[in-house]
Design a protein around this motif. Structure first.
Motif, PDB file in Angstrom:
ATOM      1  N   ASN A 148       0.856  -1.188   0.000  1.00  0.00           N
ATOM      2  CA  ASN A 148       0.000   0.000   0.000  1.00  0.00           C
ATOM      3  C   ASN A 148       0.890   1.235   0.000  1.00  0.00           C
ATOM      4  OD1 ASN A 148       0.849   0.046   2.696  1.00  0.00           O
ATOM      5  ND2 ASN A 148      -1.178   0.365   3.525  1.00  0.00           N
ATOM      6  N   SER A 151      -2.491   7.944  -0.012  1.00  0.00           N
ATOM      7  CA  SER A 151      -3.747   8.163  -0.730  1.00  0.00           C
ATOM      8  C   SER A 151      -3.542   9.025  -1.972  1.00  0.00           C
ATOM      9  CB  SER A 151      -4.764   8.841   0.203  1.00  0.00           C
ATOM     10  OG  SER A 151      -5.071   8.005   1.292  1.00  0.00           O
ATOM     11  N   ASP A 152      -3.745   8.411  -3.132  1.00  0.00           N
ATOM     12  CA  ASP A 152      -3.637   9.107  -4.414  1.00  0.00           C
ATOM     13  C   ASP A 152      -4.777   8.743  -5.359  1.00  0.00           C
ATOM     14  OD1 ASP A 152      -1.340  10.782  -4.302  1.00  0.00           O
ATOM     15  OD2 ASP A 152      -0.044   9.027  -4.453  1.00  0.00           O
ATOM     16  N   ARG A 161      -9.524  11.692  -2.904  1.00  0.00           N
ATOM     17  CA  ARG A 161      -8.597  10.568  -2.827  1.00  0.00           C
ATOM     18  C   ARG A 161      -8.664   9.880  -1.470  1.00  0.00           C
ATOM     19  NH1 ARG A 161      -2.883  13.948  -3.035  1.00  0.00           N
ATOM     20  NH2 ARG A 161      -3.132  15.042  -1.050  1.00  0.00           N
ATOM     21  N   PHE A 162      -8.516   8.571  -1.491  1.00  0.00           N
ATOM     22  CA  PHE A 162      -8.564   7.775  -0.268  1.00  0.00           C
ATOM     23  C   PHE A 162      -7.602   6.591  -0.356  1.00  0.00           C
ATOM     24  CE2 PHE A 162     -10.126   4.310   2.384  1.00  0.00           C
ATOM     25  CZ  PHE A 162     -10.332   4.941   3.597  1.00  0.00           C
ATOM     26  N   LEU A 163      -7.695   5.799  -1.425  1.00  0.00           N
ATOM     27  CA  LEU A 163      -6.829   4.642  -1.597  1.00  0.00           C
ATOM     28  C   LEU A 163      -5.474   5.046  -2.145  1.00  0.00           C
ATOM     29  CD1 LEU A 163      -9.391   2.222  -3.251  1.00  0.00           C
ATOM     30  CD2 LEU A 163      -8.406   1.950  -0.977  1.00  0.00           C
ATOM     31  N   GLY A 164      -4.498   4.146  -2.016  1.00  0.00           N
ATOM     32  CA  GLY A 164      -3.242   4.325  -2.709  1.00  0.00           C
ATOM     33  C   GLY A 164      -3.328   3.692  -4.093  1.00  0.00           C
ATOM     34  N   ALA A 226      -5.353  13.469  -7.853  1.00  0.00           N
ATOM     35  CA  ALA A 226      -5.685  12.071  -7.596  1.00  0.00           C
ATOM     36  C   ALA A 226      -5.888  11.365  -8.927  1.00  0.00           C
ATOM     37  CB  ALA A 226      -6.942  11.958  -6.742  1.00  0.00           C
ATOM     38  N   ASP A 243      -4.742  -2.998   0.387  1.00  0.00           N
ATOM     39  CA  ASP A 243      -4.656  -2.248   1.637  1.00  0.00           C
ATOM     40  C   ASP A 243      -4.857  -3.163   2.840  1.00  0.00           C
ATOM     41  OD1 ASP A 243      -3.977   0.267   2.487  1.00  0.00           O
ATOM     42  OD2 ASP A 243      -5.925   1.179   2.133  1.00  0.00           O
ATOM     43  N   SER A 255      -3.827   3.146   3.602  1.00  0.00           N
ATOM     44  CA  SER A 255      -3.294   4.221   2.766  1.00  0.00           C
ATOM     45  C   SER A 255      -3.480   5.628   3.350  1.00  0.00           C
ATOM     46  CB  SER A 255      -3.904   4.147   1.365  1.00  0.00           C
ATOM     47  OG  SER A 255      -3.358   3.058   0.642  1.00  0.00           O
ATOM     48  N   PRO A 256      -4.646   5.956   3.939  1.00  0.00           N
ATOM     49  CA  PRO A 256      -4.795   7.312   4.477  1.00  0.00           C
ATOM     50  C   PRO A 256      -3.815   7.657   5.599  1.00  0.00           C
ATOM     51  CG  PRO A 256      -6.949   6.322   4.160  1.00  0.00           C
ATOM     52  CD  PRO A 256      -5.943   5.231   3.955  1.00  0.00           C
TER      53      PRO A 256
END
Length: 357
Positions: A148, A151-152, A161-164, A226, A243, A255-256
């Protein structure tokens, strides 16, 4: 001395480029063992044609080491959890060192039990996931690796944006000169492609790649905040699974919670990896397996192609061709990357070697 303002990419002898990167890292205080592992991973990415994850990252790495975010002399610890599982604590060291150690441990476990799985916590950016899965496939294991990152990526249906980009890789040994390797971000594109290539070259990006601060599609790499998940809900779901395995299972954090690579240089990224190795010999004869994979490849290659395609390519085949070609002809680097390498080398008293082409 070759002028640095040329608009033409230049080629560098692979060993000399690895020595340069390793020398810069060591001049910045990184212990030799870890400097060499990072250098090998970065240069190999360029040699496979994945320049967004190659030596262009050296400048950011050095800022992290110099600022204290990356530990230059980590005490990486491995804790066996069961007959086929282990946990690696990277001690905020280079991701390359921790992930390579984890894959080695996974192979050792797989030799004993058939399948070895290792989670990694307190780690940092590890480059390309294929580096670790091909390390396993070269030794006749099926390799799996994922990580992971910060966040991008917007979730499917979201605007923030939340996940990588949360990449995942698989490598399969074959009877050919290269493995089948699927190495992919779970986003449409890796954010590094925008940061390390499009922004520095000031080139437009496809509208389906990224969104701006308002969650709207953009072709301006400087406005991109993002990127989008690959295949909509499919990439979004894969990103969540990466994640879970890399961040939650390892207790590294999702990720966050992951720190940035290009900012906050005094803080570690504290991300997680997950790797696995499957010992083919546990299930069946390895050479028979590889021969049957070869027959499978022949069947794929025999399929009729449609207009615009000359042949059916395997995952990782183009990168394998790049690797072989650049091993022979030299590693091709963009002018902007060469300029930055000269700059960071000058900072640490290390001269970039002369191009060979």
């Amino acid at each position: 001395m070759v002028q640095s303002d040329t608009n033409t990419p230049r080629r560098f002898e692979p060993d000399q480029l690895r020595e340069f990167v390793g020398a810069v890292l060591q001049s910045g205080g990184v212990v030799k063992e870890h400097a060499e592992q990072v250098a090998h991973g970065l240069v190999r990415a360029d040699m496979r044609g994945v320049d967004s994850h190659g030596v262009s990252r050296l400048e950011a790495y050095m800022k992290k080491f110099e600022g204290g975010g990356f530990n230059p002399d980590p005490d990486i610890q491995t804790h066996r959890l069961g007959s086929g599982s282990a946990l690696v604590d990277a001690d905020d060291g280079p991701g390359q060192s921790a992930a390579l150690l984890a894959m080695t441990e996974a192979m050792d476990l797989a030799e004993e039990t058939g399948v070895g799985t290792v989670a990694v916590r307190n780690s940092n950016h590890f480059g390309t996931a294929a580096y670790y899965t091909e390390y396993a496939s070269d030794r006749n294991y099926l390799g799996i690796a994922m990580t992971n990152v910060g966040s991008d990526v917007i979730p499917f249906g979201g605007a923030t944006r939340f996940l990588g980009t949360n990449p995942i890789s698989f490598s399969v040994p074959t009877d050919r000169s290269f493995p089948i390797t699927l190495d992919m971000a779970t986003s449409v594109v890796a954010m590094g492609k925008i940061q390390e290539v499009s922004r520095r070259e000031d080139t437009e990006i496809p509208p389906e790649w990224a969104v701006n601060e308002h969650g709207e599609p953009t072709t301006d790499p400087h406005e991109a905040v993002a990127v989008r998940p690959l295949g909509g809900p499919k990439g979004y779901g894969l990103g969540i699974m990466v994640d879970v395995l890399s961040g939650v299972l390892s207790s590294a954090g999702t990720s966050p919670t992951v720190g940035p690579l290009y900012d906050d240089f005094d803080k570690p990224m504290r991300l997680g990896h997950f790797v696995a190795a499957i010992d083919i010999e546990t299930f069946r004869d390895t050479e028979t397996f590889k021969r049957e994979i070869g027959e499978y490849i022949d069947q794929l290659k025999a399929i009729e192609t449609r207009d615009g395609f000359d042949e059916i390519r395997l995952p990782g085949e183009i990168e394998a061709e790049q690797l072989a070609q650049q091993e022979e002809a030299g590693v091709e680097l963009r002018p902007s990357t060469i300029e930055r390498l000269r700059s960071v080398g000058g900072t640490y008293g290390v001269d970039l070697p002369e191009p060979v082409g």
